[in-house]
Design a protein around this motif. Structure first.
Motif, PDB file in Angstrom:
ATOM      1  N   PRO A  68       0.807  -1.219   0.000  1.00 59.03           N
ATOM      2  CA  PRO A  68       0.000   0.000   0.000  1.00 59.03           C
ATOM      3  C   PRO A  68       0.842   1.271   0.000  1.00 59.03           C
ATOM      4  N   VAL A  69       0.307   2.302  -0.654  1.00 56.91           N
ATOM      5  CA  VAL A  69       0.900   3.642  -0.645  1.00 56.91           C
ATOM      6  C   VAL A  69      -0.211   4.630  -0.318  1.00 56.91           C
ATOM      7  N   MET A  70       0.043   5.529   0.639  1.00 50.64           N
ATOM      8  CA  MET A  70      -0.970   6.480   1.073  1.00 50.64           C
ATOM      9  C   MET A  70      -0.473   7.910   0.884  1.00 50.64           C
ATOM     10  N   PHE A  71      -1.389   8.817   0.518  1.00 54.19           N
ATOM     11  CA  PHE A  71      -1.059  10.226   0.363  1.00 54.19           C
ATOM     12  C   PHE A  71      -1.924  11.069   1.283  1.00 54.19           C
ATOM     13  N   GLY A  72      -1.402  12.243   1.655  1.00 55.66           N
ATOM     14  CA  GLY A  72      -2.186  13.201   2.424  1.00 55.66           C
ATOM     15  C   GLY A  72      -2.583  12.687   3.791  1.00 55.66           C
ATOM     16  N   ALA A  73      -3.844  12.933   4.181  1.00 56.83           N
ATOM     17  CA  ALA A  73      -4.315  12.582   5.522  1.00 56.83           C
ATOM     18  C   ALA A  73      -4.260  11.087   5.798  1.00 56.83           C
ATOM     19  N   MET A  74      -4.324  10.258   4.769  1.00 54.79           N
ATOM     20  CA  MET A  74      -4.265   8.815   4.970  1.00 54.79           C
ATOM     21  C   MET A  74      -2.844   8.354   5.285  1.00 54.79           C
ATOM     22  N   ALA A  75      -1.859   9.196   5.044  1.00 53.92           N
ATOM     23  CA  ALA A  75      -0.474   8.872   5.400  1.00 53.92           C
ATOM     24  C   ALA A  75      -0.274   9.209   6.867  1.00 53.92           C
ATOM     25  N   ASP A  76      -0.719   8.302   7.723  1.00 53.71           N
ATOM     26  CA  ASP A  76      -0.692   8.505   9.173  1.00 53.71           C
ATOM     27  C   ASP A  76      -0.482   7.140   9.815  1.00 53.71           C
ATOM     28  N   LEU A  77       0.706   6.908  10.387  1.00 51.24           N
ATOM     29  CA  LEU A  77       1.000   5.586  10.936  1.00 51.24           C
ATOM     30  C   LEU A  77       0.071   5.216  12.079  1.00 51.24           C
ATOM     31  N   GLY A  78      -0.508   6.209  12.724  1.00 57.93           N
ATOM     32  CA  GLY A  78      -1.431   5.937  13.815  1.00 57.93           C
ATOM     33  C   GLY A  78      -2.730   5.301  13.373  1.00 57.93           C
ATOM     34  N   LYS A  79      -3.036   5.359  12.084  1.00 55.17           N
ATOM     35  CA  LYS A  79      -4.283   4.785  11.575  1.00 55.17           C
ATOM     36  C   LYS A  79      -4.175   3.288  11.311  1.00 55.17           C
ATOM     37  N   TYR A  80      -2.960   2.724  11.385  1.00 52.35           N
ATOM     38  CA  TYR A  80      -2.761   1.338  10.975  1.00 52.35           C
ATOM     39  C   TYR A  80      -2.051   0.549  12.066  1.00 52.35           C
ATOM     40  N   LYS A  81      -2.331  -0.747  12.104  1.00 50.82           N
ATOM     41  CA  LYS A  81      -1.724  -1.620  13.103  1.00 50.82           C
ATOM     42  C   LYS A  81      -0.260  -1.855  12.772  1.00 50.82           C
ATOM     43  N   THR A  82       0.599  -1.706  13.761  1.00 49.32           N
ATOM     44  CA  THR A  82       2.020  -1.967  13.598  1.00 49.32           C
ATOM     45  C   THR A  82       2.437  -3.097  14.531  1.00 49.32           C
ATOM     46  N   THR A  83       3.606  -3.661  14.285  1.00 48.64           N
ATOM     47  CA  THR A  83       4.129  -4.716  15.153  1.00 48.64           C
ATOM     48  C   THR A  83       5.240  -4.196  16.052  1.00 48.64           C
ATOM     49  N   GLY A  84       5.491  -2.913  16.035  1.00 46.87           N
ATOM     50  CA  GLY A  84       6.498  -2.278  16.873  1.00 46.87           C
ATOM     51  C   GLY A  84       6.173  -0.811  17.017  1.00 46.87           C
ATOM     52  N   LYS A  85       6.946  -0.123  17.833  1.00 51.02           N
ATOM     53  CA  LYS A  85       6.639   1.281  18.104  1.00 51.02           C
ATOM     54  C   LYS A  85       6.978   2.178  16.916  1.00 51.02           C
ATOM     55  N   VAL A  86       6.246   3.275  16.830  1.00 48.79           N
ATOM     56  CA  VAL A  86       6.510   4.292  15.811  1.00 48.79           C
ATOM     57  C   VAL A  86       7.652   5.183  16.300  1.00 48.79           C
ATOM     58  N   GLN A  87       8.644   5.390  15.445  1.00 47.24           N
ATOM     59  CA  GLN A  87       9.750   6.284  15.765  1.00 47.24           C
ATOM     60  C   GLN A  87       9.837   7.361  14.687  1.00 47.24           C
ATOM     61  N   THR A  88      10.257   8.544  15.083  1.00 45.24           N
ATOM     62  CA  THR A  88      10.301   9.677  14.162  1.00 45.24           C
ATOM     63  C   THR A  88      11.656  10.368  14.251  1.00 45.24           C
ATOM     64  N   ILE A  89      12.232  10.656  13.099  1.00 42.96           N
ATOM     65  CA  ILE A  89      13.516  11.342  13.007  1.00 42.96           C
ATOM     66  C   ILE A  89      13.408  12.439  11.954  1.00 42.96           C
ATOM     67  N   PRO A  90      14.304  13.415  11.980  1.00 44.81           N
ATOM     68  CA  PRO A  90      14.216  14.495  10.982  1.00 44.81           C
ATOM     69  C   PRO A  90      14.722  14.064   9.608  1.00 44.81           C
ATOM     70  N   LEU A  91      14.144  14.639   8.570  1.00 46.55           N
ATOM     71  CA  LEU A  91      14.712  14.563   7.228  1.00 46.55           C
ATOM     72  C   LEU A  91      15.696  15.715   7.109  1.00 46.55           C
ATOM     73  N   LEU A  92      16.945  15.393   6.847  1.00 45.01           N
ATOM     74  CA  LEU A  92      17.989  16.400   6.856  1.00 45.01           C
ATOM     75  C   LEU A  92      18.036  17.191   5.549  1.00 45.01           C
ATOM     76  N   LYS A  93      18.543  18.383   5.654  1.00 48.95           N
ATOM     77  CA  LYS A  93      18.725  19.243   4.483  1.00 48.95           C
ATOM     78  C   LYS A  93      20.159  19.121   3.998  1.00 48.95           C
ATOM     79  N   ASN A  94      20.337  18.687   2.761  1.00 42.71           N
ATOM     80  CA  ASN A  94      21.665  18.671   2.166  1.00 42.71           C
ATOM     81  C   ASN A  94      22.031  20.104   1.788  1.00 42.71           C
ATOM     82  N   PRO A  95      23.234  20.564   2.118  1.00 43.10           N
ATOM     83  CA  PRO A  95      23.583  21.960   1.832  1.00 43.10           C
ATOM     84  C   PRO A  95      23.715  22.289   0.351  1.00 43.10           C
TER      85      PRO A  95
END
Length: 453
Positions: free
Chosen positions: A259-286
């Protein structure tokens, strides 16, 4: 002035959704329906044989494309198209030959079918077009711009031409002509705009800047072109003001849809996972903004932290190095000091004889006991450590493959040249629900049984 692109592969993913209807209402949604091309000559007669063939071909493709990675400076594109409502999109992706997956869209008015490959490492949407002369062989008829009432060529002074990024760009007969390198292939064409229609059960149309072009050399398995979803200036994400998307890749050899989700449907909290959700920054290349960079700071094999200097994994001031996420590269790539440490740890930890023969482009293989498959082998998790104490724990199947019977091979390679980034490929991301929050420059992930979403 000629520029060089950091294109790193085309292990591609094909979304199959044919739309040949008139433009829908403004609030229609994307809906893609994907089915495996089991008639493809790239798949064997038995599930086991095709798995080996798929892995071998993917490894060869990844290595050839990684060898062509080049750095490129990017500008910013101003003026996005009006946002298209895709929050309720029902999207799945499935394998299409050894090169990945593809999406069939309608191009022009009335729509003409075009099969384009989904690519998170490039931004230009392009399709082969009769306007630019003879084209490479493809499954669908070549797009005929003369049959589209909404087609328009962009001039050299247009913003997409001035601010877009290409390997080479010239002004020919007041048209914006470009050349782009995609790993082992080259595409050329002219920038244009036209109506693109997406969907099966629900249709949506949008006017997009795209490349009316052709494949100059190489192959994309008889697809028509490429749909770029990188954060670059010409990406469909930028044009349609899409701020986040997510996907969950099933193991490639399983041949199940993802599956691929866009917009509001792209939300890990809406779907069952087998482990915890972790969040990290997307870095800016100079230097450039074409790829999704994450702050990897270390690597462990099981409980053993490898002796890899943190600065060896960081983005350098000149834009080289760092770690990128890629849904289209099969194997992972590590810079030399990290790869050498991992290879040494794997050779110490896997209690099997090292193979005295190579298998395609895999850098390290072990001989399995006769009659034993890799599923019987115990291997510690490969752990990727990120800034802020986040970590991504990869089970055996996410960093080992069995490309031929009796051979267990490390699905990680050394970066092909100095300055190349580390790459977290699609094998490492399988059964991992990942979310790209482009608007807030954040990346979230959680272990997930992807075929259950």
């Amino acid at each position: 002035m000629a520029h060089h692109r950091l294109h790193h592969r085309l292990q591609l993913v094909c979304l199959v959704a044919v739309v040949l209807t008139a433009a829908p209402a403004a609030h229609a949604i994307f809906h893609f329906d994907f089915r495996l091309d089991t008639d493809s000559p790239f798949f064997g007669r038995s599930a086991r044989a095709s798995r080996y063939d798929t892995w071998r071909r993917a490894a060869l493709e990844s290595n050839a494309q990684q060898a062509r990675r080049l750095a490129k400076a990017l500008g910013k594109l101003s003026g996005a198209a009006a946002a298209t409502d895709i929050a309720a999109a029902d999207v799945t992706i499935s394998p299409y030959t050894h090169q990945g997956h593809c999406l069939t869209v309608g191009v022009g008015t009335p729509p003409q079918p075009s099969k384009v490959i989904l690519d998170l490492g490039s931004d230009l949407l392009w399709t082969q077009c009769s306007l630019v002369g003879p084209t490479a062989k493809q499954l669908e008829p070549v797009f005929d711009a003369a049959r589209s009432s909404s087609f328009s060529v962009l001039p050299c002074n247009s913003k997409p031409c001035e601010e877009g990024t290409f390997t080479n760009k010239t002004c020919t007969d007041r048209k914006c002509a470009y050349e782009n390198y995609y790993g082992i292939m080259t595409a050329t064409g002219v920038l244009a705009t036209d109506t693109f229609t997406f969907g099966t059960h629900h249709n949506v149309s949008a006017n997009l800047t795209f490349g009316c072009g052709k494949l100059a050399n190489g192959t994309i398995a008889e697809a028509s072109g490429i749909l770029g979803l990188s954060p670059g200036p010409l990406s469909m994400l930028k044009q349609l003001a899409i701020t986040k998307f997510s996907y969950c890749l099933t193991p490639f050899a399983d041949r199940k849809t993802s599956p691929v989700m866009f917009g509001a449907m792209a939300d890990l909290g809406k779907y069952k996972t087998t482990g915890k959700v972790q969040t990290i920054p997307l870095l800016k290349n100079p230097v450039e903004d074409m790829y999704y960079y994450v702050p990897m700071v270390g690597i462990s094999l099981g409980s053993k932290r490898l002796d890899v200097p943190e600065d060896a994994l960081a983005i350098k001031p000149d834009g080289t190095g760092g770690t990128v996420l890629d849904s289209a590269t099969t194997l992972a790539y590590l810079v030399e000091p990290a790869f050498k440490e991992l290879k040494k740890a794997v050779m110490e930890g896997i209690k099997l004889p090292v193979a005295n023969r190579s298998v395609d482009d895999y850098p390290l293989c072990f001989e399995l006991p006769r009659g034993t498959s890799m599923e019987k082998v115990q291997a510690p998790p490969l752990v990727l450590h990120f800034d802020g104490d986040a970590e991504m724990s990869l089970p055996r199947d996410n960093y080992f493959q069995e490309p031929s019977p009796g051979m267990l091979c490390l699905a990680v390679m050394q970066a092909p040249f100095e300055g190349a980034p580390n790459v977290i490929g699609n094998v490492q991301q399988q059964n991992m629900h990942v979310l790209y929050d482009v608007g807030n420059r954040m990346f979230s992930y959680a272990p997930t049984k992807c075929d259950s979403i």
